[in-house]
Design a protein around this motif. Structure first.
Motif, PDB file in Angstrom:
ATOM      1  N   UNK A 287       0.706  -1.059  -0.025  1.00  0.00           N
ATOM      2  CA  UNK A 287      -0.016   0.056  -0.016  1.00  0.00           C
ATOM      3  C   UNK A 287       0.853   1.237  -0.087  1.00  0.00           C
ATOM      4  N   UNK A 288       0.463   2.370  -0.477  1.00  0.00           N
ATOM      5  CA  UNK A 288       1.167   3.759  -0.598  1.00  0.00           C
ATOM      6  C   UNK A 288       0.150   4.370   0.086  1.00  0.00           C
ATOM      7  N   UNK A 289       0.446   4.821   1.555  1.00  0.00           N
ATOM      8  CA  UNK A 289      -0.534   5.633   2.483  1.00  0.00           C
ATOM      9  C   UNK A 289       0.345   6.430   3.227  1.00  0.00           C
ATOM     10  N   UNK A 290      -0.057   7.589   3.601  1.00  0.00           N
ATOM     11  CA  UNK A 290       0.774   8.337   4.627  1.00  0.00           C
ATOM     12  C   UNK A 290       0.013   8.829   5.840  1.00  0.00           C
ATOM     13  N   UNK A 291      -1.627   8.569   5.921  1.00  0.00           N
ATOM     14  CA  UNK A 291      -2.082   8.732   6.982  1.00  0.00           C
ATOM     15  C   UNK A 291      -2.243   7.762   7.917  1.00  0.00           C
ATOM     16  N   UNK A 292      -1.858   8.290   9.279  1.00  0.00           N
ATOM     17  CA  UNK A 292      -1.956   7.082  10.271  1.00  0.00           C
ATOM     18  C   UNK A 292      -3.165   6.435  10.683  1.00  0.00           C
ATOM     19  N   UNK A 293      -4.073   7.399  10.608  1.00  0.00           N
ATOM     20  CA  UNK A 293      -5.431   6.869  11.154  1.00  0.00           C
ATOM     21  C   UNK A 293      -5.681   5.689   9.964  1.00  0.00           C
ATOM     22  N   UNK A 294      -5.631   6.004   8.561  1.00  0.00           N
ATOM     23  CA  UNK A 294      -6.240   5.053   7.814  1.00  0.00           C
ATOM     24  C   UNK A 294      -5.458   3.864   7.603  1.00  0.00           C
TER      25      UNK A 294
ATOM     26  N   UNK B 199       2.736  10.279  15.075  1.00  0.00           N
ATOM     27  CA  UNK B 199       2.574   9.300  14.089  1.00  0.00           C
ATOM     28  C   UNK B 199       3.401   7.953  14.835  1.00  0.00           C
ATOM     29  N   UNK B 200       4.358   8.190  15.356  1.00  0.00           N
ATOM     30  CA  UNK B 200       5.243   6.775  15.811  1.00  0.00           C
ATOM     31  C   UNK B 200       4.390   6.448  16.911  1.00  0.00           C
ATOM     32  N   UNK B 201       3.869   7.236  17.947  1.00  0.00           N
ATOM     33  CA  UNK B 201       3.288   6.794  19.046  1.00  0.00           C
ATOM     34  C   UNK B 201       1.574   6.056  18.743  1.00  0.00           C
ATOM     35  N   UNK B 202       1.142   6.649  17.547  1.00  0.00           N
ATOM     36  CA  UNK B 202       0.145   5.913  17.223  1.00  0.00           C
ATOM     37  C   UNK B 202       0.424   4.334  16.730  1.00  0.00           C
ATOM     38  N   UNK B 203       1.481   4.220  15.743  1.00  0.00           N
ATOM     39  CA  UNK B 203       2.036   3.082  15.502  1.00  0.00           C
ATOM     40  C   UNK B 203       2.248   1.966  16.444  1.00  0.00           C
ATOM     41  N   UNK B 204       2.981   2.527  17.282  1.00  0.00           N
ATOM     42  CA  UNK B 204       3.632   1.946  18.718  1.00  0.00           C
ATOM     43  C   UNK B 204       2.434   1.068  19.220  1.00  0.00           C
ATOM     44  N   UNK B 205       1.271   2.019  19.637  1.00  0.00           N
ATOM     45  CA  UNK B 205       0.233   1.674  20.559  1.00  0.00           C
ATOM     46  C   UNK B 205      -0.359   0.551  19.669  1.00  0.00           C
ATOM     47  N   UNK B 206      -0.451   0.659  18.435  1.00  0.00           N
ATOM     48  CA  UNK B 206      -1.424  -0.393  17.492  1.00  0.00           C
ATOM     49  C   UNK B 206      -0.339  -1.759  17.761  1.00  0.00           C
ATOM     50  N   UNK B 207       0.973  -1.639  17.624  1.00  0.00           N
ATOM     51  CA  UNK B 207       1.911  -2.905  17.932  1.00  0.00           C
ATOM     52  C   UNK B 207       1.385  -3.551  19.185  1.00  0.00           C
TER      53      UNK B 207
END
Length: 479
Positions: free
Chosen positions: A150-157, A197-205
């Motif tokens: 995927x080519x995407x930059x929105x963290x929420x998406x 953005x890093x905080x949101x992705x780490x929370x998802x992990x």
């Protein structure tokens, strides 16, 4: 409506100031301070509307509710070595490296190897289109790998898409500097956006159990760009190093909460991508001239892996009032200290000579155990006496000239014996042997003067036309 407070953030180090200034007082960089809303960010709320805290359950350290999930192994032995045996489910890793060094190539190969084991792997690119990623995979012969792109930059998406369907085993975000979140009013790449953005992705992990790899750009001094707080947030920081002029690539573990640090993985860049180097010592010693003076083999350690590396030195008379000191792959201040110790305690006069010292193979050595190998290379070059081709050197040199013991002496000696070396010059305390190094001739040293005397006692190497060696060798033996 509550008034939004404004602060100024340094884009280089993340320092916060109350007013704008041209130079950051924390890191010293110029024109890196920008104005951002201090109240923005994931989890930041107005003081009046803040909710009350909830009571949660506590557990004891000795209570084992369930066994830890197995690590996610990619099949790339060098990558699994650096991560401590594979990726830990629910962990977040930060991979940094210079542009064009091969970060995307390494991750595409790791994703393809993991997807071949019937695991869900997702590769999110914020810099390239999906077709560009496919072209790279086709060039590597991995076009048939079942990797989701995927080519995407929105963290929420991204989080919403990854939360749908089967939980992914591995998620690659290339790169974190291109990601943005709608909760922060600033452009992508700023300190607030990278941190949010890093905080949101780490929370998802952490909540999903997927391993997330964040790719980070590096600055001109080799540091990962963006706020340093991101390095503290992730579980592991990996650095991909190398030289574009050489095919050698080093994956180094700078931080790892689930494994040893300073571990390295060795790769070689080829036309078919990155190839693992199972025996790095043979690669570093493959093209050495065994009969040339000024070359010493160092038995070093990179993490838990022993490596044999060649130190090359050139000592030449200087026409300048202040002789040159050039170092590649080692600490220049360490070289100055070794030169001073050799002059003071060993009688080796180097003050009137230009000194060039290089670590062969493009590797950078940082441990003090390399002092003895560097000193042996300097004395060998000054005296034009070639060191034995089957000898290795390691040991730390003190300011008094004493040779101090170093860690992992047994592993160093085993690696030397495995590659066919017959003698080792090491500190006195390294005399503890086992069956693996029984055939290795150990020459213990207690003082640096013993090294100079040992090399000076050897017959000097004559030139190809039979001429005697220069007067430097005679001066060393007299000293």
């Amino acid at each position: 409506m509550a008034k939004t407070s404004v602060s100024f953030f340094c884009q280089n180090c993340g320092a916060v100031t109350r007013r704008w200034q041209g130079r950051c007082e924390a890191c010293g960089e110029w024109n890196t301070i920008v104005e951002e809303a201090a109240a923005s960010g994931i989890g930041a709320q107005a003081a009046q509307g803040a909710r009350k805290g909830r009571v949660f359950d506590l557990s004891r350290l000795g209570d084992a509710e369930r066994p830890a999930p197995p690590r996610i192994t990619t099949g790339l032995a060098e990558l699994d070595r650096v991560t401590g045996g594979g990726f830990v489910p629910g962990s977040a890793l930060l991979l940094g490296g210079e542009p064009g060094i091969g970060k995307s190539t390494l991750l595409i190969q790791a994703c393809a190897a993991l997807a071949a084991k019937r695991r869900r792997v997702v590769y999110i690119s914020g810099e390239e289109a999906v077709d560009q990623v496919r072209l790279r995979a086709a060039r590597l012969g991995l076009s048939g790998a079942p990797v989701e792109l995927a080519a995407e930059t929105s963290v929420e998406d991204i989080v919403a898409t990854l939360s749908r369907g089967e939980r992914p085993s591995l998620v690659v975000i290339d790169s974190i500097q291109t990601m943005w979140t709608s909760l922060i009013e600033s452009t992508p790449g700023t300190v607030s956006q990278v941190r949010g953005a890093a905080q949101a992705l780490i929370r998802f992990a952490k909540t999903s159990g997927a391993a997330v790899i964040l790719v980070g750009h590096v600055t001109k001094d080799g540091q990962i760009a963006g706020p340093r707080v991101v390095e503290h947030m992730v579980d592991a920081v990996l650095s991909f190093e190398g030289d574009n002029g050489r095919g050698l690539r080093l994956l180094r573990g700078v931080k790892n909460r689930f494994g040893p640090t300073d571990e390295i993985g060795v790769f070689e860049m080829t036309g078919q991508g990155l190839q693992e180097v199972a025996n790095p010592s043979s690669l570093f010693l493959s093209a050495r001239d065994e009969a040339a003076p000024g070359a010493a083999v160092f038995a070093g350690m990179e993490g838990s892996r022993p490596l044999l590396i060649e130190f090359q030195a050139l000592v030449a008379p200087s026409p300048l009032g202040t002789p040159r000191r050039a170092v590649v792959g080692w600490d220049a201040s360490r070289l100055a200290m070794i030169v001073a110790v050799l002059e003071t305690h060993a009688g080796v006069k180097l003050s009137q000579y230009d000194i060039y010292l290089s670590v062969a193979g493009g590797l950078r050595v940082g441990e003090p155990a390399a002092d003895l190998a560097a000193a042996a290379a300097l004395v060998s070059s000054l005296s034009t006496i070639a060191l034995p081709a089957d000898a290795v050197y390691f040991g730390e040199i003190a300011l008094s000239g004493a040779i101090r013991p170093v860690a992992h002496a047994g592993a160093r000696l085993k690696e030397a014996a495995k590659l066919g070396f017959r003698s080792a010059t090491a500190p006195q305390a390294a005399g503890e042997r086992d069956g693996a190094v029984r055939d290795l001739d150990l020459r213990p040293l207690r003082h640096i003067s013993g090294l100079a005397a040992d090399i000076g006692a050897k017959p000097p190497r004559r030139a190809a036309d039979g001429r005697p060696p220069p007067s430097a060798a005679r001066g060393l033996r007299e000293a």
